[in-house]
Write an enzyme that holds these catalytic residues in place. Structure first.
Site, PDB file in Angstrom:
ATOM      1  N   GLU A  37     -25.387 -12.142  34.896  1.00 50.27           N
ATOM      2  CA  GLU A  37     -24.940 -10.813  35.346  1.00 50.27           C
ATOM      3  C   GLU A  37     -25.588 -10.451  36.680  1.00 50.27           C
ATOM      4  O   GLU A  37     -24.942  -9.863  37.558  1.00 50.27           O
ATOM      5  CB  GLU A  37     -25.269  -9.774  34.279  1.00 50.27           C
ATOM      6  CG  GLU A  37     -24.940  -8.340  34.662  1.00 50.27           C
ATOM      7  CD  GLU A  37     -26.093  -7.403  34.374  1.00 50.27           C
ATOM      8  OE1 GLU A  37     -26.543  -6.701  35.301  1.00 50.27           O
ATOM      9  OE2 GLU A  37     -26.552  -7.371  33.221  1.00 50.27           O
TER      10      GLU A  37
ATOM     11  N   GLU B 151     -38.850  -8.611  36.047  1.00 48.03           N
ATOM     12  CA  GLU B 151     -38.279  -7.665  35.089  1.00 48.03           C
ATOM     13  C   GLU B 151     -38.869  -7.887  33.696  1.00 48.03           C
ATOM     14  O   GLU B 151     -39.160  -6.930  32.968  1.00 48.03           O
ATOM     15  CB  GLU B 151     -36.759  -7.828  35.057  1.00 48.03           C
ATOM     16  CG  GLU B 151     -36.033  -6.743  34.289  1.00 48.03           C
ATOM     17  CD  GLU B 151     -34.519  -6.898  34.349  1.00 48.03           C
ATOM     18  OE1 GLU B 151     -33.834  -6.075  33.720  1.00 48.03           O
ATOM     19  OE2 GLU B 151     -34.025  -7.833  35.010  1.00 48.03           O
TER      20      GLU B 151
END
Length: 403
Positions: free
Chosen positions: A32, A109
């Site tokens: 993504e 992240e």
């Protein structure tokens, strides 16, 4: 939606972390990210500049069961939005240099999620709920599982994940249906399906996890099995969750915060997957009161399972849920996203009127039965992150609930 000057477009795929094996954990989320680095004839900057030049915005998200790409834009922007989303899902560049850079970004992240207690504690609880299964692994994956990604391997994963036979295009707001259908045929109609094997149905396993950190507050999650999105008792479970900990009038807020001062933040949630579900409670509390809080949470769940809600509690929960439903109907993005999810799960959208009727039809006995069903397996998944003194909260919740 008559009178609006904006539209929302969603392309949703029935695919995400639930379709991954352990070696590919996190690949759906990484993909993504990667499609935004270049697609069709556009570079990363071109993608966002073209959308923003027409006043639009572009976003995406990856979950366990769905990956969604969304555009909010002004009336007249549908052709551009359809082209860009088609390029993202079918024609990403997947440049090898960008792949290596994005691995580092996702690693940051992952580290950020670990460093954020009220994020990481949910990952801990999810692992206990579905240990050893795709639903029990973090959506972000791990540094080790992302390392083997190459252009060829992620390209093959894209073809499987973003297969058009598992894809829905949904739009709401200032949209002309004839134009939408023509654009869908142009940009999505000539793709070849690459079917992927269906994942195994998840099993709620349960277990306790505790992680000691030198922080001021304990972050606590308790989870029990609950109805799936397709289960006939779904509406009752949603109402039961609202009564338990959905707002300031809920049982947990009143008993744990208002009456005893055990937590500043406490709420309950229902996470419905296609073929499984979770009833959860999250709270932030001081370590020395975590065990007391756990016992209060267990007592309130058991009280609903044994006695059910009052008629007044049920009426209030119905009003809150239906208000949220009708409010979401006023948002083009909410309507498009909801319709896409419903088509992927049920094969067709469900009108708000039908959803409201199902909510209103639930009885006190239905709510009691939904709460009782979560206790039948005598399994719980607990996670406690914070000072060492809070660690026994998970065992205390289990003991208070099941004896």
């Amino acid at each position: 939606m008559p009178g609006l000057r904006t539209l929302a477009l969603t392309v949703a795929v029935r695919g995400g972390a639930k379709w991954e094996d352990e070696a590919r954990s996190g690949w759906s989320h990484c993909l993504e990210h990667l499609v935004f680095k270049g697609a069709g004839d556009m570079g990363a900057r071109d993608i966002v500049e073209r959308i923003e030049a027409e006043g639009g915005s572009l976003n995406a998200s990856t979950g366990y069961e769905r990956t969604s790409f969304e555009v909010r834009a002004l009336h007249g922007s549908l052709p551009l939005a359809m082209q860009i989303l088609s390029d993202l899902v079918f024609r990403p560049t997947l440049d090898p240099d960008e792949i290596e850079r994005e691995k580092d970004v996702v690693a940051q992240e992952i580290a950020e999620a670990f460093d954020t207690p009220d994020d990481h504690v949910f990952e801990m609880a999810q692992t206990q709920a579905f240990d050893g299964q795709p639903l029990g692994r973090p959506i972000l994956g791990s540094v080790a599982s992302l390392k083997p990604i190459t252009r060829a391997s992620i390209g093959d994963w894209r073809a499987r994940l973003y297969s058009p036979d598992r894809m829905v295009v949904a739009a709401s707001g200032a949209v002309d249906e004839t134009e939408l259908l023509a654009l869908a045929e142009r940009w999505f109609g000539d793709q070849t399906a690459t079917p992927a094997a269906a994942p195994d149905a998840p099993r709620f396993t349960g277990g306790d996890a505790a992680l000691t950190r030198r922080i001021e507050q304990a972050n606590i999650v308790f989870q029990l099995p609950a109805p799936s999105a397709r289960d006939p008792s779904y509406a009752a479970a949603r109402l039961m969750t609202e009564i338990l900990g959905g707002g300031m009038a809920s049982r947990l807020f009143q008993s744990a915060r208002e009456e005893r001062g055990l937590a500043y933040a406490i709420d309950a949630y229902h996470e419905p997957y296609e073929d499984a579900g979770l009833l959860g409670v999250y709270a932030g509390a001081s370590a020395d009161r975590a065990v007391e809080l756990a016992r209060v949470c267990a007592a309130e769940i058991r009280a609903l399972a044994e006695g059910g809600p009052t008629a007044e509690e049920l009426a209030r929960a119905k009003a809150v849920m239906n208000a949220g439903l009708w409010m979401s109907d006023e948002s083009p993005a909410a309507r498009a996203g909801r319709a896409a999810a419903q088509v992927l799960i049920f094969g067709a959208p469900i009108t708000s009127g039908v959803m409201a009727e199902r909510t209103l039809a639930q009885t006190v006995d239905d709510i009691r039965a939904a709460a009782a069903a979560s206790l039948v397996p005598r399994r719980a998944a607990t996670a406690v992150l914070g000072p060492k003194a809070a660690a026994p909260a998970g065992a205390a919740f289990r003991a208070a609930l099941f004896g």
